[in-house]
Design an enzyme around this catalytic site. Structure first.
Site: not given
Ligand code: AMP
Length: 278
Positions: A37, A148
């Protein structure tokens, strides 16, 4: 850094930024923030005058009650991490606040939602589109940042922007990995110590398949990846598909060049996803 708990607080902050002629970057998250994040947050901060980060575990995108209940939450730590990287606004509303106005739109993403996560998680992308659409409207952001790792989510969000003519740019960010290759995820926090040690195999298998992709056909790569997961009893493979990078439909040609491998696999009762670009 301002923490807004209500839509009105957020709208006032946004109005002020707009009056000052500032560009706004939005990072939608479900909290339990990690370095993945933060890599998106840093980029958003670099490319915009202000960064708004939302922290909201969106109940309507969960099709599994247990997953929603067990989803890690730590707003205090999230606020601290965002403050450190110079975030301007954290939007952390309650579900009552977000859904005081009941959702009325039934989104239709056609073939994009009929593959990969779509059939496994009925209603998931409708829930994602509902919250993201609202966040785009409230934040009036110039750019929104997505990872991604959730490859299909980016395609859905781009289609949302196209269908509803939303004036926002979607910025795609690469998967951030721990040193051992595991894609960072809030759900990793739920893995036992032993499962956490096995989890990097996911990326290892996919990276190996990339190395083999110059000599093997699509179906051979698929068989290789599936058998690598199936031979390890700790993993329960939900799907592995090699899809077109734009349409997300399984590719028909032999060569996987330019395609994307998407995997969903269960480990220690936790559902993990990852991707491999070929
Ligand atoms: P989430 O809190 O899991 O809904 O993620 C929020 C944003 O962060 C989303 O756009 C995810 O794709 C991105 N995200 C989560 N983990 C990763 C990661 N390891 N690498 C890149 N982006 C991430």
């Amino acid at each position: 850094m301002q923490v807004c708990y209500t839509i009105n607080e957020l709208l006032s902050a946004v109005d002020k930024f707009k009056q000052e002629g500032k560009t706004i970057g939005l990072l939608p998250t479900m909290g339990a923030l990690h370095q993945g994040h933060l890599s998106l947050a840093r980029r958003a901060k670099e490319e915009n005058d202000v960064l708004i980060c939302s922290v909201f575990v969106n109940p309507i995108q969960f099709n599994n009650k247990e997953d929603l209940e067990k989803y890690p939450r730590d707003l205090e730590s999230d606020i601290r991490m965002l403050e450190e990287i110079g975030c301007d606004v954290v939007f952390a509303p309650s579900a009552e606040e977000v859904y005081a106005e009941k959702p009325t739109i039934a989104y239709d993403f056609g073939a994009l939602e009929q593959v990969l996560e779509g059939p496994c998680r009925p209603g998931h992308f409708n829930g994602v589109a509902t919250i993201v659409h609202r966040l785009f409207n409230w934040s009036k952001a110039d750019r929104a940042y997505f990872g991604e790792k959730d490859y299909q989510q980016i395609a859905i969000v781009k289609d949302l922007v196209r269908q509803y003519s939303i004036p926002i740019r979607i910025v795609e960010c690469p998967v951030y990995r721990d040193e051992d290759g595991l894609a960072t995820s809030s759900r990793n926090k739920r893995l036992s110590e032993q499962a956490r040690k096995i989890a990097p195999k996911i990326h290892e298998i996919l990276a190996k398949s990339k190395k083999m992709s110059t000599t093997l056909s699509c179906s051979q790569i698929k068989s290789f990846v599936e058998s690598e997961f199936n031979m390890r009893k700790e993993f329960k493979l939900e799907y592995f598909e090699i899809v077109d990078a734009v349409t997300l439909q399984p590719i028909k040609q032999t060569s996987v060049k330019g395609a994307v491998g998407c995997v969903a696999v269960w480990l220690d009762g936790v559902r993990l996803i990852d991707i491999q670009k070929y």
